[in-house]
Design an enzyme around this catalytic site. Sequence first.
Site, PDB file in Angstrom:
ATOM      1  N   ASP A 164      14.653  37.994  60.897  1.00  0.00           N
ATOM      2  CA  ASP A 164      14.204  36.687  61.397  1.00  0.00           C
ATOM      3  C   ASP A 164      14.040  35.796  60.166  1.00  0.00           C
ATOM      4  O   ASP A 164      13.058  35.923  59.462  1.00  0.00           O
ATOM      5  CB  ASP A 164      12.889  36.846  62.163  1.00  0.00           C
ATOM      6  CG  ASP A 164      12.221  35.520  62.514  1.00  0.00           C
ATOM      7  OD1 ASP A 164      12.864  34.479  62.388  1.00  0.00           O
ATOM      8  OD2 ASP A 164      11.030  35.543  62.897  1.00  0.00           O
ATOM      9  N   GLU A 194       9.966  26.849  58.774  1.00  0.00           N
ATOM     10  CA  GLU A 194       9.944  27.116  60.222  1.00  0.00           C
ATOM     11  C   GLU A 194       8.728  27.948  60.603  1.00  0.00           C
ATOM     12  O   GLU A 194       8.065  27.684  61.610  1.00  0.00           O
ATOM     13  CB  GLU A 194      11.226  27.843  60.654  1.00  0.00           C
ATOM     14  CG  GLU A 194      11.427  27.890  62.170  1.00  0.00           C
ATOM     15  CD  GLU A 194      10.739  29.059  62.865  1.00  0.00           C
ATOM     16  OE1 GLU A 194      10.622  29.026  64.097  1.00  0.00           O
ATOM     17  OE2 GLU A 194      10.278  30.008  62.184  1.00  0.00           O
ATOM     18  N   HIS A 303       8.654  40.026  63.018  1.00  0.00           N
ATOM     19  CA  HIS A 303       7.579  39.751  62.058  1.00  0.00           C
ATOM     20  C   HIS A 303       6.929  41.026  61.527  1.00  0.00           C
ATOM     21  O   HIS A 303       5.754  41.028  61.180  1.00  0.00           O
ATOM     22  CB  HIS A 303       6.525  38.804  62.655  1.00  0.00           C
ATOM     23  CG  HIS A 303       7.027  37.385  62.763  1.00  0.00           C
ATOM     24  ND1 HIS A 303       6.199  36.297  62.858  1.00  0.00           N
ATOM     25  CD2 HIS A 303       8.282  36.892  62.767  1.00  0.00           C
ATOM     26  CE1 HIS A 303       6.928  35.196  62.935  1.00  0.00           C
ATOM     27  NE2 HIS A 303       8.201  35.534  62.891  1.00  0.00           N
TER      28      HIS A 303
END
Length: 331
Positions: A164, A194, A303
């Site tokens: 990610d 982001e 994450h």
Amino acid sequence: MIDLVKQLVACDGPSGHERVVRDMVRQMAAPYADELRVDRLGNLIVRKGKKAANGLRVMLSAHLDEIGLIATHVDEHGFVRVSNLGVVHAPYCLGQRIRFLNGVQGVVGHEIEGFTGEKITLDKLFVDVGAASPEDCPVQVGDAAVFQGSFQEVDGRWTGKALDDRVCVALLLETLRQLKDSPHEVYFVFTVLEEVGRKGARAAAYGIDPDVGIALDATATGDTPKGRKMAVALGNGPAIKVKDAGIIAYPGLVQAMEAAAAQLNLPVQREILMRGATDASMIQTARAGVPSGGISIPMRYVHSPVEMVDAQDVHQAMTLLLHILENSIQL
Ligand code: CO
Ligand code: ZN
């Protein structure tokens, strides 16, 4: 594309510190770009093509930054205390190696007794960098760090840190290379910030003033034991964003994406993500409004130091994106 992803995740780029990743992407994109610039916030903006009569100005985005940790203070024994850069789950940090951007490596320890149901929070963790006092500590307040999860391919699945959103950075780079005949003026935007509020995309979209916006990012899945209640599964094809916590995707764009997938006979899934948002939400509300949506890569363990995607989902997402860009888009 796997080599590209490998190279990109080997770079460290927590939010606000995207330069190393950006420089690499810039070098790779330059031979295929009609125009390339870095804006004042650090977004890398690459244009390819000019708008034809049946074309649109299309903004694509994938974010350069990854989640990380930031040193808040060093205690009297030389242990570094940290806070989050983006959404960092404290339990994922336990027992990890992390790397500060100045090269200092550390091990994450904790002050939780016996793990007997005590909630693991970042303020109970510390980073051991081998120092015995603050004077001796090679880390300063404000220094940023990332997980060290190294890249591995396991049976068609890619695993590692920062997938990610580097997997989508790779996807955009490969799309840029392969895009031939397009009626559209396509902006490939590699955004900053982001993970800390999607601020890069907001500024970039204002500057570009696109007719349509598509964010390429990760989405969660609902296919692990006692996982989220979610209809997205790893390996079932790219996900077409319908809704997340930041956007209801433009219905005409969802339809156009699904029509393209049907033409290609490509499996796709509809994405409803209850928590989390992407650059799409910022592009949507730029200036007077931009019809926006997203193509998402199903990702397990998002994450964490070891995220996981299915290589086929990534390749199919690129096939879909290329097809959308090479035809006129009916919104
Ligand atoms: Co993220
Ligand atoms: Zn992301």
